[in-house]
Design a protein around this motif. Structure first.
Motif, mmCIF file in Angstrom:
data_model
loop_
_atom_site.group_PDB
_atom_site.id
_atom_site.type_symbol
_atom_site.label_atom_id
_atom_site.label_comp_id
_atom_site.label_asym_id
_atom_site.label_seq_id
_atom_site.Cartn_x
_atom_site.Cartn_y
_atom_site.Cartn_z
ATOM 1 N N ASN A 18 19.401 51.405 -68.362
ATOM 2 C CA ASN A 18 19.695 50.152 -67.671
ATOM 3 C C ASN A 18 18.787 49.050 -68.224
ATOM 4 O OD1 ASN A 18 19.720 47.999 -65.736
ATOM 5 N ND2 ASN A 18 20.562 49.425 -64.237
ATOM 6 N N GLN A 19 19.354 48.010 -68.759
ATOM 7 C CA GLN A 19 18.591 46.918 -69.365
ATOM 8 C C GLN A 19 18.363 45.745 -68.402
ATOM 9 O OE1 GLN A 19 17.140 47.240 -72.357
ATOM 10 N NE2 GLN A 19 18.006 49.301 -72.421
ATOM 11 N N GLN A 20 18.883 45.848 -67.190
ATOM 12 C CA GLN A 20 18.678 44.774 -66.216
ATOM 13 C C GLN A 20 17.197 44.639 -65.885
ATOM 14 O OE1 GLN A 20 21.069 42.763 -64.926
ATOM 15 N NE2 GLN A 20 22.578 43.810 -66.199
ATOM 16 N N SER A 21 16.791 43.454 -65.487
ATOM 17 C CA SER A 21 15.412 43.217 -65.066
ATOM 18 C C SER A 21 15.430 42.189 -63.937
ATOM 19 C CB SER A 21 14.568 42.724 -66.237
ATOM 20 O OG SER A 21 13.214 42.614 -65.847
ATOM 21 N N GLU A 113 17.620 48.594 -61.615
ATOM 22 C CA GLU A 113 17.691 47.249 -62.176
ATOM 23 C C GLU A 113 16.377 46.481 -62.070
ATOM 24 O OE1 GLU A 113 21.022 45.394 -60.271
ATOM 25 O OE2 GLU A 113 22.444 46.716 -61.285
ATOM 26 N N ARG A 116 10.540 46.610 -65.482
ATOM 27 C CA ARG A 116 9.762 47.787 -65.891
ATOM 28 C C ARG A 116 8.386 47.855 -65.242
ATOM 29 N NH1 ARG A 116 12.636 46.520 -70.635
ATOM 30 N NH2 ARG A 116 13.835 48.303 -71.381
ATOM 31 N N LYS A 153 13.698 54.074 -69.017
ATOM 32 C CA LYS A 153 13.651 52.616 -69.063
ATOM 33 C C LYS A 153 12.234 52.122 -69.321
ATOM 34 C CE LYS A 153 14.881 48.470 -66.465
ATOM 35 N NZ LYS A 153 15.667 47.940 -65.359
#
Length: 166
Positions: A18-21, A113, A116, A153
């Protein structure tokens, strides 16, 4: 893609990271809060690793295993969650998002989401809550899968060994 029935021993299975932040916002009781405090994410990790709720008509308690509760680091980072003003809101939040019992916890998709830096705190809390146990911790399959995704992630290695028992 390969159909599951076509997989064989030695094949690798991967999943997208998942690349959402997004900093999640949630409602606790009637208050909307932004989960942007690293200590809150650490607390959630401790709860996922070794916590549960006791809810009855007279009282509500958030329990983090007594063997780890007295450890200075965990206590210092989570003591403000026990503030009476926050306590019931946190219990409600944990119950509605992660489950109240040890046996059927989940990690909701919105957690994946989060940025990190917050997920790293969740991982740290989870690990800290496990390492002071007197027996080998048991991890639920759904928590194991989601913790693998969170660790991936955050570029952290997470290994699971499955032992079948009857």
């Amino acid at each position: 893609y390969t159909e599951v029935k076509e997989l064989s021993k030695g094949d690798y299975v991967g999943f997208p990271i998942n690349q959402q932040s997004r900093i999640p916002t949630t409602t606790i009781g009637d208050t909307e809060i932004k989960l942007d405090n690293p200590d809150e994410w650490y607390f959630i990790g401790c709860y996922l690793g070794n916590g549960h709720l006791i809810v009855d008509k007279n009282k509500t308690r958030i329990i983090i295993n007594n063997h780890i509760k007295n450890k200075t680091k965990i206590y210092q980072r989570t003591k403000k969650m026990e503030n009476p003003d926050n306590y019931l809101r946190w219990a409600y939040f944990l119950k509605n998002n992660f489950s109240k019992s040890i046996d059927n916890k989940i990690i909701p998709e919105w957690v994946q989401e989060a940025p990190r830096e917050f997920l790293s705190q969740l991982i740290e809390g989870y690990i800290d809550s496990q390492q002071y146990l007197e027996e080998t911790p048991v991890i639920l399959p759904n928590i194991a899968r989601d913790m693998q995704r969170i660790c991936a992630k955050c570029n952290k290695l997470f290994t699971i060994t499955y032992t079948y028992t009857q």
